[in-house]
Scaffold this motif. Structure first.
Motif, PDB file in Angstrom:
ATOM      1  N   THR A  15      13.047  82.758 -11.261  1.00 45.59           N
ATOM      2  CA  THR A  15      13.197  82.468  -9.837  1.00 45.59           C
ATOM      3  C   THR A  15      14.624  82.744  -9.450  1.00 45.59           C
ATOM      4  OG1 THR A  15      13.607  80.221 -10.478  1.00 45.59           O
ATOM      5  CG2 THR A  15      11.451  80.699  -9.553  1.00 45.59           C
ATOM      6  N   GLY A  16      14.836  82.897  -8.188  1.00 41.87           N
ATOM      7  CA  GLY A  16      16.206  82.879  -7.684  1.00 41.87           C
ATOM      8  C   GLY A  16      16.849  84.230  -7.523  1.00 41.87           C
ATOM      9  N   ASP A  17      16.320  85.304  -8.128  1.00 40.99           N
ATOM     10  CA  ASP A  17      17.007  86.549  -7.836  1.00 40.99           C
ATOM     11  C   ASP A  17      16.198  87.422  -6.876  1.00 40.99           C
ATOM     12  OD1 ASP A  17      16.568  88.322 -11.009  1.00 40.99           O
ATOM     13  OD2 ASP A  17      15.151  87.749  -9.484  1.00 40.99           O
ATOM     14  N   PHE A  22       9.518  84.918  -6.543  1.00 33.94           N
ATOM     15  CA  PHE A  22       9.570  84.997  -7.988  1.00 33.94           C
ATOM     16  C   PHE A  22       9.751  86.456  -8.365  1.00 33.94           C
ATOM     17  CE2 PHE A  22       7.096  81.355  -6.937  1.00 33.94           C
ATOM     18  CZ  PHE A  22       7.443  80.403  -7.867  1.00 33.94           C
ATOM     19  N   SER A  23      10.338  86.668  -9.520  1.00 37.51           N
ATOM     20  CA  SER A  23      10.295  88.009 -10.042  1.00 37.51           C
ATOM     21  C   SER A  23      10.055  87.917 -11.535  1.00 37.51           C
ATOM     22  CB  SER A  23      11.573  88.767  -9.706  1.00 37.51           C
ATOM     23  OG  SER A  23      12.695  88.003 -10.051  1.00 37.51           O
ATOM     24  N   PRO A  32       7.914  76.441  -9.830  1.00 40.34           N
ATOM     25  CA  PRO A  32       7.606  77.671 -10.583  1.00 40.34           C
ATOM     26  C   PRO A  32       7.067  77.396 -11.977  1.00 40.34           C
ATOM     27  CG  PRO A  32       9.965  77.519 -10.035  1.00 40.34           C
ATOM     28  CD  PRO A  32       9.286  76.424  -9.318  1.00 40.34           C
ATOM     29  N   PRO A  85       2.853  83.591 -10.246  1.00 43.85           N
ATOM     30  CA  PRO A  85       3.651  83.139  -9.107  1.00 43.85           C
ATOM     31  C   PRO A  85       4.043  84.255  -8.155  1.00 43.85           C
ATOM     32  CG  PRO A  85       4.970  83.180 -11.070  1.00 43.85           C
ATOM     33  CD  PRO A  85       3.584  83.537 -11.490  1.00 43.85           C
ATOM     34  N   LEU A  86       3.844  85.505  -8.553  1.00 40.79           N
ATOM     35  CA  LEU A  86       4.181  86.593  -7.633  1.00 40.79           C
ATOM     36  C   LEU A  86       3.374  86.482  -6.355  1.00 40.79           C
ATOM     37  CD1 LEU A  86       4.444  89.591 -10.091  1.00 40.79           C
ATOM     38  CD2 LEU A  86       6.276  88.288  -9.069  1.00 40.79           C
ATOM     39  N   GLY A 118       5.341  84.210  -3.434  1.00 39.44           N
ATOM     40  CA  GLY A 118       6.474  84.703  -2.679  1.00 39.44           C
ATOM     41  C   GLY A 118       6.054  85.383  -1.394  1.00 39.44           C
ATOM     42  N   ALA A 178      20.687  83.910  -0.607  1.00 36.07           N
ATOM     43  CA  ALA A 178      20.249  84.539  -1.854  1.00 36.07           C
ATOM     44  C   ALA A 178      20.942  85.879  -2.064  1.00 36.07           C
ATOM     45  CB  ALA A 178      18.743  84.711  -1.837  1.00 36.07           C
ATOM     46  N   LEU A 231      23.261  86.972  -5.147  1.00 35.85           N
ATOM     47  CA  LEU A 231      22.913  88.171  -5.918  1.00 35.85           C
ATOM     48  C   LEU A 231      24.130  89.060  -6.115  1.00 35.85           C
ATOM     49  CD1 LEU A 231      19.523  89.747  -4.886  1.00 35.85           C
ATOM     50  CD2 LEU A 231      20.445  89.416  -7.162  1.00 35.85           C
ATOM     51  N   GLN A 257      26.399  87.474  -8.547  1.00 37.03           N
ATOM     52  CA  GLN A 257      25.882  87.555  -9.912  1.00 37.03           C
ATOM     53  C   GLN A 257      26.113  88.946 -10.498  1.00 37.03           C
ATOM     54  OE1 GLN A 257      22.059  88.424 -10.912  1.00 37.03           O
ATOM     55  NE2 GLN A 257      22.877  88.312 -12.968  1.00 37.03           N
ATOM     56  N   PHE A 285      22.582  81.461 -12.912  1.00 28.65           N
ATOM     57  CA  PHE A 285      22.372  81.915 -11.542  1.00 28.65           C
ATOM     58  C   PHE A 285      21.933  80.794 -10.596  1.00 28.65           C
ATOM     59  CE2 PHE A 285      19.859  83.928  -8.203  1.00 28.65           C
ATOM     60  CZ  PHE A 285      20.787  84.815  -7.701  1.00 28.65           C
ATOM     61  N   PRO A 286      20.955  79.981 -11.011  1.00 33.45           N
ATOM     62  CA  PRO A 286      20.528  78.909 -10.095  1.00 33.45           C
ATOM     63  C   PRO A 286      21.615  77.874  -9.838  1.00 33.45           C
ATOM     64  CG  PRO A 286      18.870  79.323 -11.763  1.00 33.45           C
ATOM     65  CD  PRO A 286      20.108  80.033 -12.203  1.00 33.45           C
TER      66      PRO A 286
END
Lengths: 315, 409
Positions: free
Chosen positions: A139-141, A148-149, B49, B60-61, B64, B249, B253, B256, B266-267
């Motif tokens: 999650t998160g990117d 989600f990815s 998630p 989970p895709l 989104g 986000a 990104l 990151q 990252f989170p």
């Protein structure tokens, strides 16, 4: 004063209820299954994840309903080939999610451990046992906050080389390099040579089957709407799931030479990376069980093992 | 009639030290309710998630994709909730219903089982509850405060809210550790915490004082709100700024990728923003009361613009990453509550909830559009050109908004 008393009383009651529920959940989780046995990757077994206990277990493929033996190894996903196995285990209570990728030897002892961000999705071992590949949900990117990815990576067992994500793999579609910011890969499957591999490339709302050369580190798009490919033992066909409507997948087999697609006799939606039990039978997890269906579209689905997922065949 | 509106011009000249020293009890009560509720909702957000994939074996895709749909739906609900609260003269009741609905949804997640459709409905209902309560809640905060100290009141509320957001994931980790990874325990605990929030709201939050003139709160009166020049301008400028605001986000990104932050951490980047927001919400709110809310609001956007330039600048020292996160925190502290403090005095008290809902919805829809546009620009031009273009546009709109000065003083 009265209000304060009410607030205190109510809060204590509610939090007490939450604590009671949590503690009771702990006790029901902690119940032990059968005694653990030492399992190995010796040929002639059907290994799987027992969905009741999470432990890697084994039955005989000729008598899958018979006695099952359980190891002490707890995994969320499991796969094996030759003398290598892989176990993906999410760390309980880790936030953000962390998955332990355990590379196991033929006695299911841990050879190598890699802690990676994400939640277990797919796991595979190349037929020669030299490459371990996995897919994790992260999650998160993604730029939708709740998006989600997926991240697919691999590990070379002998050299110890780790590829955390194959996102950077140069991919060509009709001789042109494919570029997109939202590239996701999932469901890696290797050929017997340990070099050719296939995976799903998801980008801009479409899924594509990619065939790649690991040594040259380059891939090309073969076809659309192919997810979670699984290469047949002879390397000529790919079993996969294809999306027929939003969130509904059907199992099918693609002949790589003729590009002819055959739908299998399983009519329910399957969200799993299929496994070839042999050249003519497909195994997959569905509804808390491992099922089998002929690879040529004939026959019908058959429940092999109850309370099981992540099948792996040794041979 | 519009006491707050007519008084506001002289307030800049008022010595801020003459203000009541204590933050109104109702504002603190609403802040604590938000804190508790945010612990509850962030607990679920943190484990969702994991629950979907490992607990239910879902892909989970699929989830989104629904996100954009929810944002659109809550926009409508938000305005409706805000208006009904005004119309019935029951801000507390409508806000309470929103909090209650979200609380029940935590149990709904358990009841939904592994059905994708049912989980989608529960998540949508949860968002609806959040949309319903925001307008009336912010109206209660502003109506409970001295108009000259609105910035401080919103600052206190947002700071408490952020504490809850920071504690939520920690609480979820605790529950998972104690229950040996039982997701139902997280949902039940989240429900109980949310119920405590509703209880505190019922017991300690007062509805706005005074009887309401029914005629003044017809839907006609709500529509007339948009005819008020100052209100319309602040709504449009807030939306225009939202349209050139780069979503969180995206900034994370860039951070990151540029600084090669390990993905496991990252989170944690949003925590950096939240910590700065928490520290600065009150002081920046007070500053807005003193020097004017619109300049501070624009200053916040300028901070975001600088953050964008920093993350794409020529050098990438570790200090610059920290600076960018801090500037992002400043952006939140200077925009979120401050906009409400700026818009509050322009809306007559009996339409406050409607007015806030309209401003917030305009901003939310604009930010959603900006995310889509930015995503497109990123795909077409690459990340750095897209960020520079966004920073340039932001600078232009901030300058234009500074010249336009829709909020006086």
């Amino acid at each position: 004063m009265r209000r304060l008393l009410f607030a205190l009383l109510g809060s204590v009651l509610l939090i007490g209820a939450a604590v009671a529920f949590t503690v009771q959940a702990r006790q029901s989780v902690a119940q032990d299954g059968p005694a653990a046995e030492q399992l190995t990757l010796e040929p002639g077994q059907l290994l799987f994840r027992d969905t009741g206990t999470g432990r890697v277990s084994s039955v005989s493929p000729t008598d899958p309903g018979g006695a099952r033996r359980s190891s002490a190894l707890v995994c969320d996903r499991f796969a094996a080939a030759r003398r290598t196995a892989v176990c993906l285990a999410a760390r309980p209570g880790a936030l953000p999610a962390v998955t332990d990728v355990l590379v196991l030897d033929s006695t299911l002892a841990v050879r190598h451990r890699e802690a990676l961000p994400g939640t277990p999705s797919r796991a595979r071992v190349s037929p020669d046992g030299k490459v371990v590949a996995w897919t994790l949900f992260v999650t998160g990117d993604s730029y939708a906050a709740t998006g989600f990815s997926t991240r697919a990576g691999l590990y070379e067992v002998e050299t110890g080389r780790l590829v955390k994500t194959i996102e950077e793999l140069p991919v060509f579609t009709a001789d042109r390099r494919y570029f997109a910011a939202d590239v996701n890969y999932w469901g890696i499957t290797f050929a017997a040579d340990g070099n050719r591999f296939y995976a799903t490339l998801g980008s801009r709302g479409t899924t594509r089957l990619v065939e790649a050369d690991y040594g040259r580190y380059q891939g090309k798009v073969l076809r659309e709407n192919v997810e979670c490919p699984s290469l047949s033992p002879d390397g000529t066909r790919v079993a996969f799931k294809k999306e027929v409507s939003d969130g509904v997948w059907r199992l099918a087999v693609l002949d790589l030479a003729s590009m002819v697609e055959t739908e299998l006799a399983e009519s329910r939606s399957v969200d799993d990376q299929a496994l070839w039990q042999d050249g003519s039978t497909i195994l997959y997890g569905l509804d808390d069980g491992v099922w089998s269906v002929p690879a040529d579209g004939t026959g019908g689905p058959r429940l092999l093992v109850e309370n099981a997922a992540s099948p792996a065949v040794t041979g | 009639m519009y006491i707050a509106a007519s008084r506001s011009p002289d307030l800049t000249t008022t010595d801020p030290r003459a203000l009541p020293r204590r933050v109104p009890a109702n504002v603190v009560a609403l802040g604590v309710v938000s804190l508790v509720t945010d612990v509850s909702s962030e607990m679920v957000t943190a484990v969702l998630p994991l629950y979907l994939v490992l607990g239910l074996g879902l892909n989970p895709l699929q989830f989104g994709l629904l996100d954009g749909l929810y944002t659109g739906a809550t926009a409508v609900v938000r305005v409706l909730g805000g208006h009904l609260a005004d119309r019935w003269g029951r801000l507390k009741a409508v806000a309470g219903f929103g909090y209650g609905l979200s609380a029940v949804c935590k149990l709904g997640l358990l009841a939904a089982g592994s059905s994708v459709a049912a989980i989608g409905v529960v998540l949508a209902a949860d968002r609806t509850g959040k949309g319903l309560r925001t307008g009336p809640r912010d109206a209660l905060i502003s109506l409970s405060s001295d108009p000259a100290a609105l910035g401080r009141s919103f600052g206190v509320h947002r700071a408490l809210d952020t504490v809850g957001a920071l504690l939520g994931p920690v609480a979820a980790m605790g529950v998972l550790a104690v229950s040996l990874g039982s997701y139902p325990s997280v949902f039940v605990t989240s429900f109980c915490v949310a119920a405590v929030g509703v209880l505190l709201l019922v017991l300690f939050v007062r509805d706005r004082p005074g009887a309401v003139d029914r005629v003044a709160v017809s839907s006609r009166a709500a529509l007339d709100l948009l005819r008020r020049r100052d209100f319309r301008r602040v709504t449009l400028w807030a939306a225009a700024l939202g349209l050139v605001t780069v979503g969180d986000a995206f900034l994370y990104l860039v951070l990151q990728r540029r600084w090669d932050v390990p993905v496991a951490y990252f989170p944690l980047l949003p925590l950096g923003t939240a910590a700065v927001y928490l520290l600065l919400a009150v002081p920046v709110g007070r500053l807005a009361d003193r020097v004017g809310r619109w300049p501070v609001f624009l200053g916040g956007h300028a901070a975001l613009g600088v953050a964008l330039v920093v993350v794409c600048g020529p050098t990438a020292g570790p200090g610059l990453a920290v600076l960018a996160l801090a500037l992002h925190g400043v952006f939140y502290a200077a925009t979120d509550g401050v906009l409400m403090a700026a818009a509050g005095p322009m809306v007559p008290p009996e339409l406050r909830s409607t007015g806030f809902a309209v401003v917030q919805t305009g901003q939310a829809v604009a930010r959603m559009s900006s995310s889509i546009l930015f995503g497109l620009a990123w795909t077409l031009w690459g990340l750095r050109p897209a960020v520079f273009a966004a920073a340039g546009l932001l600078a232009v709109v901030v300058l234009a908004a500074a010249v336009a000065r829709p909020v006086r003083p």
